[in-house]
Design a protein around this motif. Structure first.
Motif, PDB file in Angstrom:
ATOM      1  N   ALA A  62     -13.451-104.952  14.240  1.00 11.97           N
ATOM      2  CA  ALA A  62     -13.274-104.868  15.696  1.00 11.97           C
ATOM      3  C   ALA A  62     -11.800-105.005  16.042  1.00 11.97           C
ATOM      4  CB  ALA A  62     -14.063-105.988  16.382  1.00 11.97           C
ATOM      5  N   LEU A  79     -12.040 -98.791  18.146  1.00 15.64           N
ATOM      6  CA  LEU A  79     -12.652 -99.720  17.184  1.00 15.64           C
ATOM      7  C   LEU A  79     -13.899-100.408  17.727  1.00 15.64           C
ATOM      8  CD1 LEU A  79      -9.333-101.040  15.823  1.00 15.64           C
ATOM      9  CD2 LEU A  79     -11.149-100.151  14.396  1.00 15.64           C
ATOM     10  N   PHE A 102     -21.782-106.826  15.784  1.00 12.56           N
ATOM     11  CA  PHE A 102     -21.399-108.083  16.432  1.00 12.56           C
ATOM     12  C   PHE A 102     -20.696-107.840  17.762  1.00 12.56           C
ATOM     13  CE2 PHE A 102     -22.000-108.931  12.000  1.00 12.56           C
ATOM     14  CZ  PHE A 102     -22.756-110.088  12.030  1.00 12.56           C
TER      15      PHE A 102
HETATM   16  N1  LIG Z   1     -13.171-114.458  16.552  1.00 14.55           N
HETATM   17  C1  LIG Z   1     -13.908-114.830  17.597  1.00 14.55           C
HETATM   18  O1  LIG Z   1     -13.723-115.921  18.137  1.00 14.55           O
HETATM   19  C2  LIG Z   1     -14.987-113.922  18.127  1.00 14.55           C
HETATM   20  C3  LIG Z   1     -15.628-114.293  19.316  1.00 14.55           C
HETATM   21  C4  LIG Z   1     -16.642-113.476  19.808  1.00 14.55           C
HETATM   22  C5  LIG Z   1     -17.009-112.340  19.136  1.00 14.55           C
HETATM   23  N2  LIG Z   1     -16.354-111.979  18.003  1.00 14.55           N
HETATM   24  C6  LIG Z   1     -16.771-110.741  17.343  1.00 14.55           C
HETATM   25  O2  LIG Z   1     -17.067-111.002  15.988  1.00 14.55           O
HETATM   26  C7  LIG Z   1     -16.727-109.879  15.198  1.00 14.55           C
HETATM   27  C8  LIG Z   1     -15.799-110.305  14.066  1.00 14.55           C
HETATM   28  O3  LIG Z   1     -14.628-110.859  14.629  1.00 14.55           O
HETATM   29  P1  LIG Z   1     -13.534-111.598  13.722  1.00 14.55           P
HETATM   30  O4  LIG Z   1     -13.003-112.715  14.500  1.00 14.55           O
HETATM   31  O5  LIG Z   1     -14.075-111.816  12.371  1.00 14.55           O
HETATM   32  O6  LIG Z   1     -12.409-110.477  13.664  1.00 14.55           O
HETATM   33  P2  LIG Z   1     -11.070-110.453  12.790  1.00 14.55           P
HETATM   34  O7  LIG Z   1     -10.949-111.664  11.936  1.00 14.55           O
HETATM   35  O8  LIG Z   1      -9.975-110.095  13.719  1.00 14.55           O
HETATM   36  O9  LIG Z   1     -11.360-109.239  11.808  1.00 14.55           O
HETATM   37  C9  LIG Z   1     -11.407-107.946  12.294  1.00 14.55           C
HETATM   38  C10 LIG Z   1     -11.664-107.029  11.147  1.00 14.55           C
HETATM   39  O10 LIG Z   1     -11.516-105.693  11.644  1.00 14.55           O
HETATM   40  C11 LIG Z   1     -10.606-105.013  10.805  1.00 14.55           C
HETATM   41  N3  LIG Z   1      -9.864-103.994  11.525  1.00 14.55           N
HETATM   42  C12 LIG Z   1      -9.213-104.118  12.694  1.00 14.55           C
HETATM   43  N4  LIG Z   1      -8.603-102.941  12.999  1.00 14.55           N
HETATM   44  C13 LIG Z   1      -8.915-102.083  11.997  1.00 14.55           C
HETATM   45  C14 LIG Z   1      -8.591-100.725  11.722  1.00 14.55           C
HETATM   46  N5  LIG Z   1      -7.855 -99.999  12.555  1.00 14.55           N
HETATM   47  N6  LIG Z   1      -9.087-100.168  10.602  1.00 14.55           N
HETATM   48  C15 LIG Z   1      -9.839-100.884   9.743  1.00 14.55           C
HETATM   49  N7  LIG Z   1     -10.163-102.177   9.938  1.00 14.55           N
HETATM   50  C16 LIG Z   1      -9.706-102.756  11.055  1.00 14.55           C
HETATM   51  C17 LIG Z   1      -9.661-106.084  10.280  1.00 14.55           C
HETATM   52  O11 LIG Z   1      -9.003-105.572   9.147  1.00 14.55           O
HETATM   53  P3  LIG Z   1      -7.503-106.067   8.765  1.00 14.55           P
HETATM   54  O12 LIG Z   1      -7.685-107.424   8.167  1.00 14.55           O
HETATM   55  O13 LIG Z   1      -7.047-105.044   7.796  1.00 14.55           O
HETATM   56  O14 LIG Z   1      -6.723-106.095  10.039  1.00 14.55           O
HETATM   57  C18 LIG Z   1     -10.655-107.200  10.006  1.00 14.55           C
HETATM   58  O15 LIG Z   1     -11.315-106.999   8.770  1.00 14.55           O
HETATM   59  C19 LIG Z   1     -16.096-108.861  16.144  1.00 14.55           C
HETATM   60  O16 LIG Z   1     -17.087-107.950  16.531  1.00 14.55           O
HETATM   61  C20 LIG Z   1     -15.678-109.701  17.334  1.00 14.55           C
HETATM   62  O17 LIG Z   1     -15.644-108.927  18.510  1.00 14.55           O
HETATM   63  C21 LIG Z   1     -15.350-112.750  17.474  1.00 14.55           C
END
Ligand SMILES: NC(=O)c1ccc[n+]([C@@H]2O[C@H](COP(=O)([O-])OP(=O)(O)OC[C@H]3O[C@@H](n4cnc5c(N)ncnc54)[C@H](OP(=O)(O)O)[C@@H]3O)[C@@H](O)[C@H]2O)c1
Length: 290
Positions: A62, A79, A102
């Motif tokens: 995302a 994304l 998610f």
């Molecule tokens: N973190 C929170 O507090 C939170 C809260 C609510 C909901 N969510 C949801 O939970 C889910 C997971 O979130 P997270 O916190 O684990 O996210 P994250 O740690 O930011 O990880 C995002 C992932 O997406 C990949 N990504 C981003 N841009 C990309 C691109 N252009 N091409 C390929 N890969 C790309 C990143 O790869 P790279 O490592 O290579 O950048 C990483 O593997 C998401 O759907 C988010 O909306 C998260």
């Protein structure tokens, strides 16, 4: 052995937790991410999905930089909306594979009186929230019988920078830290979320699910609890959102009601302070960071 493909499974905060728990539970796991090619290219994605022939595809990729999304809405949409839409269409045309996608508490306005339920009306305040809402709708429209959307929130866990880790890092060198107290939500441990995701995937669950640890907190409370559990002496000074201006508007009240998930699991998700204790304990005793 069931097979899983985890988008973002090698590098993402949640993706890495999913990969770890799936492996522990005996699933065959492949990951797919930036290092493998352009996941926003539908031909590339179709080829990789066909090759992996996974029973379940978990999409943890995302655009999560909430403030940057305000200035780069096209990339955020690509994304958060186009990618899950494409995934759902590919799986539909393959005729096999379940999708676990998610989403976020930021699909809600923040003007509520009770914890948000799955059927409450979303009204996002930010580009991030809007694009995530469009993504969940696209998935459920295209693949209603073979997809579920897990809305989660305020993630902490090993493997990638997160709020708890950032606060602890700062608390080691500062006497005090200012943290916003007028936003209340549902802090959630990535490894707990990964386990619930597997349980839902194993039953091929469909529809929307709120997947968060129990009990609410504001950011200042979460920071204070983390510092106390880590044995730190740094003081948390509560400030308002106005004193900490950010580009994107955040919901003041985004607590998610996980009653539906609790009924499915046979018990409510454990309270976040318990999960936080586990995270910090494991970080202290293993190579996990915090
Ligand atoms: N973190 C929170 O507090 C939170 C809260 C609510 C909901 N969510 C949801 O939970 C889910 C997971 O979130 P997270 O916190 O684990 O996210 P994250 O740690 O930011 O990880 C995002 C992932 O997406 C990949 N990504 C981003 N841009 C990309 C691109 N252009 N091409 C390929 N890969 C790309 C990143 O790869 P790279 O490592 O290579 O950048 C990483 O593997 C998401 O759907 C988010 O909306 C998260």
């Amino acid at each position: 052995m069931p097979k899983a493909l985890v988008l973002g499974g090698a590098t993402g905060l949640l993706g890495r937790a999913l990969t770890r728990v799936l492996s522990e539970e005996g699933w065959g796991v492949e990951t797919l991410g930036r290092a493998d090619g352009d996941v926003t290219n539908s031909a590339f994605l179709a080829k990789r999905l066909a090759k992996s022939a996974a029973d379940v595809v978990f999409n943890a990729v995302a655009w999560t930089r909430v403030d940057d999304a305000e200035e780069r809405p096209r990339q955020a949409r690509l994304l958060n909306c186009a990618l899950p839409d494409t995934l759902a269409h590919i799986l539909k045309s393959m005729g096999q594979g379940h999708l676990v996608h998610f989403s976020t508490d930021f699909v809600f306005s923040g003007q509520g009186e009770h914890a948000w339920r799955e059927d409450d009306t979303p009204a996002p305040l930010s580009i991030y929230g809007l694009t995530k809402l469009a993504g969940e709708r696209a998935v459920l429209k295209t693949l209603p019988g073979r997809a579920c959307v897990l809305r989660t929130a305020w993630l902490f866990g090993p493997g990638r920078k997160n709020f708890v880790q950032a606060i602890l890092h700062k608390s080691r060198t500062a006497d005090s830290v200012e943290v916003v107290f007028d936003q209340t939500g549902s802090p959630t441990y990535t490894l707990d979320l990964a386990r619930w995701s597997l349980a839902l995937a194993a039953k091929r669950a469909t529809g929307i699910w709120h997947a968060v640890n129990s009990e609410q907190a504001n950011w200042a409370e979460l920071a204070a609890e983390a510092i106390a559990l880590a044995g730190g002496a740094c003081q948390v000074i509560p400030i308002t959102s106005e004193q900490w201006p950010q580009k994107a508007r955040r919901p003041a009240w985004s607590v998610l009601d996980a009653t539906k998930l609790g009924a499915f699991l046979g018990q409510p998700p454990r309270p976040w302070p318990q999960a936080l204790r586990d995270y910090l304990h494991n970080a202290f005793h293993t190579d996990d960071d915090a």
